[in-house]
Each structure stands twice: as C-alpha cells, then as structure tokens.
Design an enzyme around this catalytic site. Structure first.
Site, short mmCIF file in Angstrom:
data_model
loop_
_atom_site.label_atom_id
_atom_site.label_comp_id
_atom_site.label_asym_id
_atom_site.label_seq_id
_atom_site.Cartn_x
_atom_site.Cartn_y
_atom_site.Cartn_z
N SER A 1 46.21 47.51 37.95
CA SER A 1 45.21 47.96 38.91
C SER A 1 44.95 46.93 40.00
CB SER A 1 43.90 48.24 38.14
OG SER A 1 42.84 48.50 39.03
N GLY A 2 44.45 47.45 41.14
CA GLY A 2 43.97 46.58 42.19
C GLY A 2 42.48 46.30 42.08
N ASP A 3 41.88 46.73 40.97
CA ASP A 3 40.46 46.48 40.71
C ASP A 3 40.27 46.50 39.20
OD1 ASP A 3 37.64 46.21 41.02
OD2 ASP A 3 37.74 47.25 42.93
N ASP A 4 39.06 46.72 38.73
CA ASP A 4 38.80 46.70 37.29
C ASP A 4 39.64 47.75 36.56
OD1 ASP A 4 36.74 44.76 37.69
OD2 ASP A 4 35.36 46.38 38.21
N SER B 1 45.35 42.95 35.97
CA SER B 1 44.55 43.04 37.18
C SER B 1 44.19 41.63 37.66
CB SER B 1 43.28 43.86 36.94
OG SER B 1 42.55 44.00 38.14
#
Length: 473
Positions: A255-258, A289
C-alpha cells in the site's frame, strides 16, 4: 406406458444430461455452463446470470456500466426468492461505478478483470458522509466507489481471485496537482449495510482507499490481495469505519498508506454521529507499506474505537506496526486494543502513538474534546532492522494510559536513531522488552503477559455456506 419402460428411462437420461449443462436463458440469449466452481458466502443464490447476457463485452474497451446496471436491475426481482448472483467470466470488463443490491453475489471468475473507467463522469457524485462533514480529500462531495451499495443486507463480492483494477494513476496525479475538488472514489464501499462479505479477489491501483465498509454490521473481509505502488496517494488497504463485528483475515497488502486503518468519523461530526468501530478481529495479515502503518487506529476516531484483536501479523519494510493517531478535537476513545504474535522486518518504528495528528474537518472542532486512550496491549513480538523502537506521544493534560508490552524483542538497524524511545504523556508497564523502554513504561516483574481475550467474538463464529457459481462453456 410403464414408469420404468426403456423409453421413459431414455427420456430421463436426456433430461438429466440437459440439466447438467446448466442452461441459463435471459432475454432470448442462451448461455451454456458445463461446470461449476465453489465459493463460500453468507448465503447461496437460487438464480444466476452472466453479465454477457446483458450485452457486456470483455474486450477492455467497451464501457459496460449499462450492462451491469441492467443485469443487477433484472436480478433484483429475485431478492425475495433465494437471491441472485451475477457472474463475470474471464475478460477485461471496462466499467464505471456499479451499485449492488441485497441478497446478491458479484462473482469474478479467474482471469476476470473489472477495469475502472478513467473518465470522472462514470462515477456519480455523493454528499459527504455525515460522520465526516467533508470528503476524505476535499470539503466538497465524493465520487461513488467502483463497487458501491447502501442499506443492503447479505451482499457478497467474491471470486476465484478475479481482479478489480482501479487504474488509479490519473486520479493520484490530479489529486497531487489539486486538479479535482471532490474526493476520489474508493474501489469498494458499502454503507449502512449488514452481512457484508468481500473475499478472494485481487484489488489493484485504487484511486483512493481500497475497501471501506461504513456504518456496517457483520462484515467479513478475507483472502484479498491488495496491491498499489508504495508511492501512490492514500491507497489504504482496508478501512472499517463506524462498523460493528468485523473479521479481517488472510489478507496480503502492499500500500501507499496504512494497510488497515480503523476509523469512526472526524472531529465534531464524528462526535455527533457517535457510532464507534467495535469488535474487530484482524488475523493473518501481511503488510508492506514503507510510509505508513500496518494497522492504524484513527486518526478519524471521533466515534470511538474499542475491542480490536490483532494476531499473527507480518510487517515488512513498513513504517510502523500499530499506530494510534488522534488529537485534541477528536474526543471519543481508543480502548481495549489487543495485539500479539507480530513479526517485523525493516521498520522505522515498532510502537508509535501520537496525540498531535493535526488534520481537521474544518475550524469548528472543539479543542477541549480530548481523546481517551486506555488499555493498549502488545505481546509476543519480534522485529529486525528497526530504526527507533518507540515514539509514544500523548497529549499534555490527557495522558495515554494502560499501555502494556510483554515479550518483545527488537533488533536495531545498523544505524539506529540516537534516542531509541521517546515518551511523553504516557504511562504503562512492560515485561521482557528489549531494548529497555523509557521510564514512563515501567518494568513490572509481576506482568507475565499482557492481556489478549480468549473468548470468541460472534463474527468469529459465523460459518459461511459452500456455494456454486457456473462456468461458461
């Protein structure tokens, strides 16, 4: 004629052969299915249709939104008669946002790919969620998700690892360039729904968050592969939001976030809406991540978060393990959090809490609405190549309490941070934690293991049915 005459037997054999082909006819089009594949669901469906029966073309170019809408509208008449399933066969099926119905299964066969249209006009505009008062990206409305539903009962999105491809790159570019005034669509979102299941599919390149059940009850999310570039904008993996009874297990997320973010509304809007996320199981998760958390609690937590149980977690090249994010103005609580059996490799932090996550819906929040953080338990954790074991920052005048850490071994990076632990406005106990934690987390020989409840939550006792989906000849 005798009931057992050769002629009658031949007729019976012929009829059986015909039914074994599972002939399905819709609007004059005959579709032959010579076999079935099995899957698990809340309920099995009495009626089936292929999206091709409604004119859909899997060429990756034809826009199929109307075909999906026509299929779902036609199948809605079976909701009270055993429900229906819509089968997506192998191919690339370009579509805009699709709204699902109750007592319904969307099944994606192996090698079936739903391609999200890159035209913003193919995603209807919705008003902000009432617990947020704004969109996640912008004060204005929000685009409807690729797969969407509201006020549903018994809805399933599943498959033989079929794929939803959000084709999110243009959305990320426009978001960063501030070229859109509304919040980007998620891949899957159900609102005010119960008996929700999302399982055994691959999610790629979401424009925004991947899976966002909101104001839902009895949710099972399992067997997902979620992939997005680690530089992509806000591509959270799974975000249960003001939901009760949620099981998230056997998922793999890049992911690019949580990877997982548990939420419950923002500031004064979430406080007024007052719907917590509670009774959550997270199990058998693998997360990559580099810029965010394996599991985040908040920062939108103004309805409260409680009774979260996370176990058997692997985090690799991820910024932090479990991160609690809040601030003055959030109010509510994060309490009764239980984490065990976590394996980590190459982490910036293991433990990270902050009470100064400063983003707000607007200027109307109450700075005196302080969050209550209490009974946070971590046990049986190992980590390698860690830059900083812990950064724990409560709020002045609002101490984060009840923190417990036991049986935690953290191996440091070759060049770790000079300050290994930074703790302010927190209190708790530790046992068998290395490196030695900060003084505010006192070593207590009486602590054998931090708490982890052994009772089973109701969602963990749900037994899904084994169902069948036809395969095209």
């Amino acid at each position: 004629m005798s009931p057992r005459s050769p002629l009658r037997n031949a007729a019976l054999v012929c009829n059986v052969a015909i039914w074994l082909l599972i002939l399905i006819c819709r609007e004059g089009r005959l579709v032959k299915a010579q076999s079935t594949v099995s899957y698990k669901g809340w309920n099995c469906r009495k009626h089936s249709a292929f999206v091709t029966e409604y004119g859909a073309k899997g060429d990756g170019k034809t826009l199929n939104t109307k075909a999906f809408e026509s299929a779902i509208q036609n199948l809605s008449k079976f909701a009270a008669d055993g429900g229906a399933q819509l089968i997506v066969p192998p191919g690339k099926w370009l579509t805009g946002s699709i709204s699902l119905i109750s007592h319904f299964t969307l099944y994606l066969h192996k090698d079936a790919v739903l391609l999200a249209s890159q035209d913003q006009k193919d995603f209807p505009m919705l008003t902000p969620l009432p617990s947020y008062g704004k969109g996640s990206d912008a004060p204005a409305g929000r685009y409807q998700s690729l797969i969407f539903g509201t006020n549903l009962t018994d809805v399933v999105v599943t498959g033989a690892n079929g794929t939803l491809d959000g084709q999110g790159e243009p959305w990320w570019t426009k978001y960063r360039a501030k070229q859109i005034n509304e919040s980007r669509p998620n891949l899957i979102e159900f609102v005010y729904s119960n008996q929700v299941q999302i399982s055994d599919i691959t999610l790629l390149n979401s424009p925004n968050w991947n899976v966002h059940p909101t104001y839902c009850k009895d949710v099972i999310i399992s067997g997902l592969t979620i992939l997005a570039p680690t530089h992509s904008a806000n591509t959270d993996g799974i975000d249960p939001d003001s939901c009760t009874n949620v099981k998230i297990e056997n998922n793999y997320i890049v992911s690019g976030d949580d990877c997982i973010a548990i939420k419950s509304g923002l500031d004064e809007y979430g406080i007024t809406f007052n719907m917590p996320t509670t009774n959550v199981i997270i199990r058998n998760l693998t997360c990559f991540s580099p810029t965010s958390a394996t599991i985040a609690l908040g920062s939108e937590m103004s309805g409260g978060i409680s009774n979260v149980r996370a176990e058997d977690i692997t985090a690799i090249n991820t910024e932090s393990a479990v991160r609690i994010k809040s601030s003055a103005g959030r109010g509510a609580f994060v309490k009764d959090i239980y984490v065990r059996r976590v394996t980590m490799k190459t982490m910036k932090y293991v433990f990270w809490m902050t009470g100064y996550y400063s983003s707000h819906a607007d200027t109307g929040f109450d700075p005196k609405a302080l969050p209550a953080i209490d009974n946070i338990n971590y046990r049986d954790m190992t980590a390698e190549n860690v830059t900083m074991p812990g950064y724990l920052e409560g709020i002045a005048g609002d101490t984060y309490k009840g923190i417990c850490m036991s049986n935690v071994t953290i191996g440091l990076a070759s060049v770790p941070n000079k300050m290994l632990w930074n703790c302010t406005n927190v209190e708790g106990v530790t046992s068998r934690v290395t490196p030695q934690p900060c003084a505010l987390l006192k070593e207590d020989a009486k602590v054998t293991d931090c708490k982890f409840p052994e009772d089973k939550l109701p969602i963990d006792q749900v037994v899904l049915k084994v169902c069948a989906a036809p395969v095209l000849a």
